[in-house]
Design a protein around this motif. Structure first.
Motif, PDB file in Angstrom:
ATOM      1  N   SER A 125      26.856 -11.338  68.179  1.00 48.83           N
ATOM      2  CA  SER A 125      27.042 -11.588  69.230  1.00 48.83           C
ATOM      3  C   SER A 125      27.848  -9.771  69.144  1.00 48.83           C
ATOM      4  CB  SER A 125      28.334 -11.992  69.931  1.00 48.83           C
ATOM      5  OG  SER A 125      29.009 -12.490  68.296  1.00 48.83           O
ATOM      6  N   ARG A 126      28.386  -9.936  70.407  1.00 49.70           N
ATOM      7  CA  ARG A 126      29.550  -8.206  70.011  1.00 49.70           C
ATOM      8  C   ARG A 126      30.696  -8.728  68.926  1.00 49.70           C
ATOM      9  NH1 ARG A 126      31.290  -5.719  75.784  1.00 49.70           N
ATOM     10  NH2 ARG A 126      29.546  -6.193  76.315  1.00 49.70           N
ATOM     11  N   ARG A 132      28.344  -6.017  65.951  1.00 47.55           N
ATOM     12  CA  ARG A 132      30.060  -5.152  66.215  1.00 47.55           C
ATOM     13  C   ARG A 132      29.221  -3.717  65.879  1.00 47.55           C
ATOM     14  NH1 ARG A 132      34.788  -7.469  62.174  1.00 47.55           N
ATOM     15  NH2 ARG A 132      34.727  -9.016  63.706  1.00 47.55           N
ATOM     16  N   TRP A 133      28.500  -4.012  64.490  1.00 52.72           N
ATOM     17  CA  TRP A 133      27.893  -2.647  64.207  1.00 52.72           C
ATOM     18  C   TRP A 133      26.384  -1.572  65.089  1.00 52.72           C
ATOM     19  CZ3 TRP A 133      31.200  -0.457  61.108  1.00 52.72           C
ATOM     20  CH2 TRP A 133      31.352  -1.402  60.322  1.00 52.72           C
ATOM     21  N   LEU A 137      25.513   1.975  68.759  1.00 47.51           N
ATOM     22  CA  LEU A 137      24.266   2.328  68.404  1.00 47.51           C
ATOM     23  C   LEU A 137      22.694   2.124  69.720  1.00 47.51           C
ATOM     24  CD1 LEU A 137      23.225   1.222  64.289  1.00 47.51           C
ATOM     25  CD2 LEU A 137      24.088   3.438  65.125  1.00 47.51           C
ATOM     26  N   GLY A 138      23.983   1.097  70.055  1.00 46.92           N
ATOM     27  CA  GLY A 138      22.666   0.527  71.651  1.00 46.92           C
ATOM     28  C   GLY A 138      21.996  -0.262  71.170  1.00 46.92           C
ATOM     29  N   SER A 144      19.619 -10.146  74.552  1.00 53.36           N
ATOM     30  CA  SER A 144      18.532  -9.801  74.942  1.00 53.36           C
ATOM     31  C   SER A 144      17.535 -10.128  74.726  1.00 53.36           C
ATOM     32  CB  SER A 144      18.996  -8.788  74.596  1.00 53.36           C
ATOM     33  OG  SER A 144      19.152  -8.625  73.469  1.00 53.36           O
ATOM     34  N   PRO A 145      16.210  -9.446  74.718  1.00 52.23           N
ATOM     35  CA  PRO A 145      14.968  -9.957  74.151  1.00 52.23           C
ATOM     36  C   PRO A 145      14.711  -9.696  72.462  1.00 52.23           C
ATOM     37  CG  PRO A 145      14.780  -8.533  76.559  1.00 52.23           C
ATOM     38  CD  PRO A 145      16.110  -8.383  75.982  1.00 52.23           C
ATOM     39  N   LEU A 146      15.524  -8.812  72.591  1.00 51.18           N
ATOM     40  CA  LEU A 146      15.935  -8.280  70.964  1.00 51.18           C
ATOM     41  C   LEU A 146      16.013  -9.675  70.472  1.00 51.18           C
ATOM     42  CD1 LEU A 146      15.378  -6.618  68.241  1.00 51.18           C
ATOM     43  CD2 LEU A 146      17.681  -5.846  68.673  1.00 51.18           C
TER      44      LEU A 146
END
Length: 282
Positions: A125-126, A132-133, A137-138, A144-146
């Protein structure tokens, strides 16, 4: 002649005769596999074709198919590469903590899928340890699907490792030494000696990881975010229809997954048979 007869395997082995064994096998598979699956067709039969097509071909359903099949294929592909590497290390090298690493491989088997999903969500998570890392980097992993692909990679990795590892352990290291003695480099040794031996097992591991990922629910439902048309997997859509008491619609979507996954697995098994025949010819 006597020695040849002694080596000849007995027909039927230790089980009863062929007829009885076959009958028990068919009965067992029928009760455990065929009868439950046939109920899907019976449930779906409550829908006419006009009612069926909007259910299985709606934008929401198509988006869930794309995510489920795409993430499962991607995760199985990643697991083939990583699984062969991990299996190679476990089979070929002795190092401190090897038994611990070997035990950790089976952890996704024993860990409840819901616990896996919560743990992966907390990590990716964020504000998580890795998330957080990745966010600067976007790369948004959670929700998300990732994140779906990450969860399916986590639960599918042991299938590849445990399929390939015994093959590598049975592979005689003298074959690699002989190849090196004849002047083959490491890449040539891998491509001509190791890869042909492990390819059938790797294909089997790919099929098992893909099938496992396609039907996965618990570890994905937390990290995906469950956003329709974006991060909603097909098993979740089936559960949503079941919660709405739409049993026919849930069975229809389940049948789409069943038929498509069966055809893909049949194709993979044909590829596995072709790979084994090529290895035998070599």
């Amino acid at each position: 002649m006597t020695a040849r007869r002694a080596r000849r395997p007995r027909v039927g082995g230790v089980l009863p005769g062929f007829g009885l064994s076959t009958g028990l096998t068919v009965l067992y598979l029928g009760l455990v596999v065929l009868v439950p699956l046939s109920t899907l067709a019976l449930r779906q039969s409550a829908l006419s074709w006009r009612e069926l097509w909007p259910v299985i071909a709606s934008p929401r359903a198509l988006a869930s198919y794309r995510l489920s099949f795409g993430a499962s294929l991607a995760a199985a592909g990643v697991n083939v590469v990583g699984g062969v590497l991990v299996a190679w290390v476990l089979a070929r090298y002795a190092f401190p903590g090897r038994s611990l690493v070997d035990a950790l491989v089976d952890l996704p088997f024993a860990l409840p899928t819901a616990v896996s999903g919560i743990a992966l969500t907390a990590v990716y998570s964020r504000n998580g340890w890795l998330g957080r890392w990745l966010e600067p980097l976007g790369l948004k992993a959670a929700f998300s699907p990732l994140g779906v692909a990450i969860a399916l990679t986590f639960i599918g990795l042991p299938f590849v490792i445990r399929t390939v590892q015994p093959v590598l352990e049975d592979l005689d290291p003298e074959l690699e030494e002989a190849a090196a003695t004849l002047g083959a480099g490491r890449w040539q040794t891998f491509r001509r000696v190791i890869l042909p031996a492990v390819a059938p097992a790797a294909v089997t591991g790919f099929a098992l990881a893909f099938a496992r990922g396609l039907g996965e629910y618990g570890s994905v439902v937390f990290i995906s975010g469950n956003m329709p048309l974006r991060t909603e997997i097909a098993p979740l859509l089936i559960m949503t229809r079941l919660e709405a008491y739409d049993y026919a619609g849930a069975a229809a979507i389940a049948n789409v997954l069943l038929v498509t996954s069966f055809l893909l697995l049949l194709l993979i098994h044909r590829l596995q048979a072709w790979t084994r025949s090529r290895v035998g010819l070599a």
